[in-house]
Design an enzyme around this catalytic site. Structure first.
Site, mmCIF file in Angstrom:
data_model
loop_
_atom_site.group_PDB
_atom_site.id
_atom_site.type_symbol
_atom_site.label_atom_id
_atom_site.label_comp_id
_atom_site.label_asym_id
_atom_site.label_seq_id
_atom_site.Cartn_x
_atom_site.Cartn_y
_atom_site.Cartn_z
ATOM 1 C CE LYS A 222 -4.422 -1.754 1.339
ATOM 2 N NZ LYS A 222 -5.492 -1.906 2.309
ATOM 3 N NE ARG A 256 -7.606 -7.931 0.414
ATOM 4 C CZ ARG A 256 -7.086 -7.091 -0.486
ATOM 5 N NH1 ARG A 256 -6.066 -6.323 -0.183
ATOM 6 N NH2 ARG A 256 -7.605 -7.024 -1.695
HETATM 7 C C1 7PJ Z 1 -8.297 -4.185 1.617
HETATM 8 C C2 7PJ Z 1 -9.362 -4.948 1.174
HETATM 9 C C3 7PJ Z 1 -7.997 -4.176 3.022
HETATM 10 C C4 7PJ Z 1 -9.838 -5.692 3.294
HETATM 11 C C5 7PJ Z 1 -8.448 -3.917 -0.493
HETATM 12 C C6 7PJ Z 1 -5.439 -2.910 -1.930
HETATM 13 C C7 7PJ Z 1 -6.768 -2.260 -2.016
HETATM 14 N N1 7PJ Z 1 -10.131 -5.702 1.992
HETATM 15 N N2 7PJ Z 1 -9.445 -4.761 -0.168
HETATM 16 N N3 7PJ Z 1 -8.805 -4.952 3.806
HETATM 17 N N4 7PJ Z 1 -7.727 -3.553 0.562
HETATM 18 N N5 7PJ Z 1 -10.576 -6.431 4.145
HETATM 19 O O1 7PJ Z 1 -5.289 -4.116 -1.780
HETATM 20 O O2 7PJ Z 1 -4.457 -2.134 -2.046
HETATM 21 O O3 7PJ Z 1 -7.102 -3.513 3.528
HETATM 22 S S1 7PJ Z 1 -8.187 -3.367 -2.122
#
Ligand code: 7PJ
Length: 278
Positions: A222, A256
């Site tokens: 990020k 994640r």
């Molecule tokens: C997240 C997400 C996060 C959850 C994305 C990216 C943007 N879902 N979906 N948490 N980020 N739960 O991966 O940069 O931080 S999309």
């Protein structure tokens, strides 16, 4: 609808779960003709599972700052064929990253295990769709909406504001009959947060344990890493791993990530060290 036996929890929260991100680009296989993209996605899933991913997170809507909206129909045609293919080929927990009730409903029908909603089931119909199923739900905090959320994020007290939001969403879920045992919380790094906000959250991540629910942290690649380190998105691995470990040390249950093998290694080191603690 088939219910899962209660004695067999879907996710073992006694050990940290690595959630691998499956990127599906807007020009992927929605017309059904571009099989190479489809097969590439399946190959990526296979690699992530082989490297130790516990969960695969499929997202058909870009939620990056400034991203344009995707129609429900397009999102379904992007996500559902892949979900079906993954579920028929692999024994893996699948999470669907969506905020649309129609996508949630289709996904649940086709075997999704987790609904991962960056809008925390606030869109019309979402609470009802999830209430009629037995999937787990990740409730993420976001201030504003993707198109404009990074313009001027403001909080009175970021940790307390996010905690209050979680309490309110947990209450809404419980009122609809979605029991607490099905919920996962995520403070939403980068979603309506300045650089400072993001590091405040990371440094106080353990505060969210007071709600006694599993926590998810999504920091991988990020801009909170890129802008601090002055690194392009492809050069954020060290930052991603460090931030992930900081979150795990403060109680994160699910991480994640894009870089599954490296994250699995890092967590293994941390776990081993923990075993030697006197
Ligand atoms: C997240 C997400 C996060 C959850 C994305 C990216 C943007 N879902 N979906 N948490 N980020 N739960 O991966 O940069 O931080 S999309």
């Amino acid at each position: 609808m088939m219910m899962r036996p209660i004695q067999e929890p879907l996710i073992n929260f006694n050990q940290v779960q690595v959630m691998g991100i499956l990127n599906i680009t807007p020009d992927s296989f929605s017309d059904g003709g571009q099989f190479s993209n489809f097969n590439q996605a399946l190959k990526q899933v296979e690699l992530m599972i082989e490297s130790g991913a516990d969960i695969i997170d499929i997202g058909g809507e870009s939620t990056r700052p400034g991203a344009v909206d995707v129609s429900e129909k397009d999102e379904i045609s992007r996500v559902i064929p892949l979900l079906k293919a993954i579920k028929s080929r692999f024994d893996v927990t699948v999470s669907i990253d969506t905020s649309k009730a129609g996508v949630m409903s289709e996904a649940i029908m086709h075997g999704a295990d987790i609904i991962n909603d960056v809008r925390a089931l606030q869109n019309t119909g979402c609470l009802d769709v999830v209430a009629q199923s037995d999937v787990l739900v990740c409730l993420m905090h976001m201030q504003g909406m993707p198109r404009s959320m990074q313009e001027n994020p403001h909080y009175k007290d970021i940790i307390n504001d996010i905690l209050s939001f979680f309490e309110q969403r947990i209450e809404c879920c419980e009122q609809k009959g979605i029991v607490k045992e099905r919920l996962i919380l995520d403070p939403g790094f980068g979603f309506g947060k300045s650089l400072e906000h993001n590091y405040q959250i990371l440094s106080c991540f353990a505060e969210f344990n007071q709600l006694n629910l599993p926590l998810l942290a999504g920091v991988s690649r990020k801009s909170m890493l890129g802008s601090l380190l002055n690194r392009d998105v492809g050069q954020r691995l060290a930052g991603s791993l460090t931030a992930a470990i900081v979150a795990v040390q403060q109680g994160a249950s699910i991480i994640r990530v894009h870089d599954v093998p490296e994250t699995v290694d890092a967590i293994k080191i941390l776990k081993t060290v923990a075993q030697y603690k006197k």
